[in-house]
Design a protein around this motif. Structure first.
Motif, mmCIF file in Angstrom:
data_model
loop_
_atom_site.group_PDB
_atom_site.id
_atom_site.type_symbol
_atom_site.label_atom_id
_atom_site.label_comp_id
_atom_site.label_asym_id
_atom_site.label_seq_id
_atom_site.Cartn_x
_atom_site.Cartn_y
_atom_site.Cartn_z
ATOM 1 N N ARG A 84 2.779 8.665 27.712
ATOM 2 C CA ARG A 84 3.359 9.289 26.528
ATOM 3 C C ARG A 84 4.399 10.339 26.939
ATOM 4 O O ARG A 84 4.125 11.225 27.740
ATOM 5 C CB ARG A 84 2.285 9.953 25.667
ATOM 6 C CG ARG A 84 2.841 10.465 24.339
ATOM 7 C CD ARG A 84 1.768 10.744 23.326
ATOM 8 N NE ARG A 84 0.944 11.868 23.679
ATOM 9 C CZ ARG A 84 -0.141 12.237 23.007
ATOM 10 N NH1 ARG A 84 -0.535 11.520 21.977
ATOM 11 N NH2 ARG A 84 -0.838 13.281 23.387
ATOM 12 N N GLU A 118 1.924 17.591 21.273
ATOM 13 C CA GLU A 118 1.383 17.365 22.615
ATOM 14 C C GLU A 118 -0.015 16.750 22.565
ATOM 15 O O GLU A 118 -0.316 15.807 23.293
ATOM 16 C CB GLU A 118 1.309 18.695 23.377
ATOM 17 C CG GLU A 118 2.642 19.228 23.831
ATOM 18 C CD GLU A 118 2.487 20.540 24.568
ATOM 19 O OE1 GLU A 118 2.824 20.580 25.761
ATOM 20 O OE2 GLU A 118 2.020 21.528 23.963
ATOM 21 N N LEU A 143 7.626 12.935 25.205
ATOM 22 C CA LEU A 143 7.991 13.642 23.977
ATOM 23 C C LEU A 143 9.509 13.687 23.844
ATOM 24 O O LEU A 143 10.209 14.020 24.802
ATOM 25 C CB LEU A 143 7.445 15.073 23.991
ATOM 26 C CG LEU A 143 5.940 15.237 24.219
ATOM 27 C CD1 LEU A 143 5.563 16.713 24.190
ATOM 28 C CD2 LEU A 143 5.143 14.457 23.183
ATOM 29 N N ALA A 168 6.553 11.476 19.574
ATOM 30 C CA ALA A 168 5.996 10.952 20.816
ATOM 31 C C ALA A 168 6.550 9.561 21.084
ATOM 32 O O ALA A 168 6.777 8.773 20.158
ATOM 33 C CB ALA A 168 4.476 10.910 20.741
ATOM 34 N N GLY A 188 0.089 13.677 19.340
ATOM 35 C CA GLY A 188 1.274 12.846 19.139
ATOM 36 C C GLY A 188 1.805 12.920 17.730
ATOM 37 O O GLY A 188 2.550 12.034 17.285
ATOM 38 N N ARG A 222 4.544 14.563 30.532
ATOM 39 C CA ARG A 222 3.286 15.157 30.084
ATOM 40 C C ARG A 222 3.173 16.637 30.463
ATOM 41 O O ARG A 222 2.385 17.373 29.881
ATOM 42 C CB ARG A 222 2.102 14.386 30.677
ATOM 43 C CG ARG A 222 2.006 14.472 32.201
ATOM 44 C CD ARG A 222 0.742 13.803 32.698
ATOM 45 N NE ARG A 222 0.752 12.372 32.417
ATOM 46 C CZ ARG A 222 -0.288 11.579 32.655
ATOM 47 N NH1 ARG A 222 -1.394 12.080 33.158
ATOM 48 N NH2 ARG A 222 -0.203 10.283 32.391
ATOM 49 N N HIS A 239 5.767 6.155 23.484
ATOM 50 C CA HIS A 239 4.796 5.513 24.359
ATOM 51 C C HIS A 239 5.506 4.459 25.213
ATOM 52 O O HIS A 239 6.097 3.512 24.685
ATOM 53 C CB HIS A 239 3.668 4.882 23.544
ATOM 54 C CG HIS A 239 2.888 5.880 22.740
ATOM 55 N ND1 HIS A 239 1.840 6.605 23.258
ATOM 56 C CD2 HIS A 239 3.042 6.311 21.460
ATOM 57 C CE1 HIS A 239 1.361 7.417 22.342
ATOM 58 N NE2 HIS A 239 2.078 7.254 21.227
#
Length: 520
Positions: A259, A212, A261, A241, A215, A169, A243
């Motif tokens: 989350r 960011e 990336l 993204a 998502g 994050r 999860h």
């Protein structure tokens, strides 16, 4: 019923008082109905007791195992060292835990996760061995499958030519493949993955912010990276993204998702270079046409300039003669001839002006000055090699775009480079160098410097060289003197400035400054 005491049903089971010992039958029933296979053996591993789960797991009825040795379950594939470790621990009066390959009654094999513990008498001597095991074949198979898939995925990702990175994050690198590490070393000064992420984030401000914040995935976003010299890099970027469920025990009943990336970067520099080579070939033809057009315009301007002088002299002489003759001017044959010459001269000027080729209007767009310089250097390679001139090209790593007419700005750069080549070619200097650099000046303009090692331009001529039809070249090599005048005209069209640095003593330094583009 006694008043004040709670009643109790006569058929309800009696509850043992706190601290009271449980009956042996309770322990027997507990072992009998336990979901894990339990067996009790003597000190030679002969089975004295086995519960129902033992029969269910092994396939043997209780009557078939009582009195038999636990080795009846052995498949013979468990290494001897495992059994040696088991008996060594028991000899030390300590429990042992491990995994054995066991065989059921139907000859099928299973993995037994086994714990064996000694049972002591009141003197601490071992009386029996208590064994508990469960079938973990499915769990092992699942774990192995996950491990194998992980290894295969790691092998694929590790061998992939595309650079891949997972960010947390805070946009810190959590995982990356070798291609990403290699790309980071090539594109950033420190070679760190965080620096490469920052570079991509800077060039993909809006798509990255959407990824960011919301998502929202993006795909095929291309970014050019100017690293200097003749080798720009192009990256095709993809982002999505991921999860991931929270792994902490305290959120087991209230799971949440974290989350991350995923960025994938494909180096498409080779493809873009091929496209650039094709574009350069087309550009050569286009610039040749533009130079022909500019040459024609220069020729027409020169002719107009040379004709304008005599026409102006004739007109001035005509006015003077008319004033001198007064009323007799109408019958004077010389005056009539001068009138006809003045009219013919003006018509010739108008005819030349009307026949001058018109440059087509070009829309302004965001222009990468570094890219234009690189193209011009490529176009002038033959001239540079022929004169033995060494080029030192030092572009700014990240240069804002300039809003302008691309071909016009390219013509400016080429004219300045060709002037520098000619200056070095017609001088007797041993150091034949051309230095070109770009940088951001005062956070307002893009500054371009072209420096040659030629004889330079005297300070008193620093302004005059921008006048039309003025040239510092030798008479036998002089052109029409429109080159720097054209440069100044185009730079002024772009709200910029161009001047010669008179403080520079080792040659000639031309400085061009152009304002930033709002699109940059």
């Amino acid at each position: 019923m006694t008043q004040g005491k709670p009643s109790r049903s006569s058929d309800a089971p009696a509850q043992p008082a706190a601290g009271a010992e449980l009956l042996p039958e309770v322990f027997r029933q507990m072992a009998e109905h336990a979901p894990i296979a339990i067996s009790i053996t003597d000190l030679k591993a002969n089975i004295l007791y086995a519960n129902r789960a033992f029969s269910t797991t092994t396939g043997y009825a209780l009557a078939e195992v009582i009195g038999k040795n636990e080795s009846m379950l052995s498949n013979g594939t468990t290494p001897r060292l495992v059994y040696q470790a088991l008996w060594s621990r028991l000899a030390q009066k300590k429990p042992w835990s491990g995994v054995l390959v066991n065989r059921r009654k139907d000859a099928s094999l299973y993995l037994a996760e086994l714990t064996v513990a000694p049972v002591f008498d009141e003197h601490g001597e071992t009386l029996y061995y208590l064994g508990m095991h469960r079938d973990t074949s499915d769990l092992h198979e699942l774990e192995q499958r996950v491990s194998n898939q992980r290894l295969m995925i790691e092998a694929v990702v590790g061998a992939a030519p595309a650079a891949m990175v997972v960010l947390d994050r805070d946009n810190r690198v959590v995982l990356s493949n070798p291609s990403f590490a290699r790309l980071a070393r090539e594109l950033t000064e420190g070679g760190s993955g965080d620096s490469l992420v920052a570079l991509v984030r800077e060039n993909l401000a809006l798509p990255f912010a959407a990824l960011e914040g919301e998502g929202r995935a993006f795909s095929g976003k291309e970014i050019p990276l100017d690293l200097g010299g003749h080798a720009p890099r192009w990256l095709s970027c993809h982002g999505m993204a991921i999860h991931v469920e929270d792994e902490r025990a305290q959120v087991f009943f209230a799971p949440g998702a974290e989350r991350y990336l995923l960025l994938t970067l494909n180096d498409i520099s080779e493809l873009r270079q091929k496209q650039q080579d094709s574009r350069l070939n087309a550009l050569k033809a286009l610039m040749a046409e533009e130079e022909l057009l500019d040459g024609m315009r220069e020729t027409f301007n020169g002719a107009i300039h040379r004709l304008q002088g005599p026409v102006n002299l004739i007109s001035a002489a005509l006015r003077m003669l008319e004033r001198r003759l007064g009323e007799q001017a109408g019958n004077d044959p010389v005056l009539s001839a001068m009138r006809e010459a003045s009219i013919a001269g003006q018509e010739a000027l108008d005819s030349l002006s009307g026949a001058m080729p018109v440059r087509r209007a070009e829309a302004k767009m965001p222009v990468n000055v570094n890219q234009l310089i690189r193209e011009v250097i490529s176009l002038c390679t033959d001239e540079l090699l022929a004169q033995g001139i060494v080029v030192d090209w030092q572009p700014a790593l990240r240069l804002p775009w300039v809003m302008g007419a691309e071909s016009r700005l390219r013509s400016v750069i080429k004219q300045l480079v060709m002037n520098a080549i000619e200056a070095v070619a017609h001088s007797q200097v041993s150091r034949r160098e051309l230095f070109i650099s770009t940088r951001v000046e005062n956070q307002q303009v893009v500054r371009l410097e072209i420096v040659d090692s030629g004889p330079g331009i005297p300070a008193e001529l620093a302004l005059k060289v921008f006048e039309p039809f003025f040239s510092t070249k030798p008479p036998h090599a002089a052109g029409h003197g429109m080159g720097l005048a054209m440069v100044q005209e185009i730079v002024s069209e772009h709200a910029g400035t161009v001047h010669i640095d008179t403080s520079y003593r080792d040659g000639c330094r031309v400085v061009v400054e152009l304002p930033f583009s709002a699109a940059g």
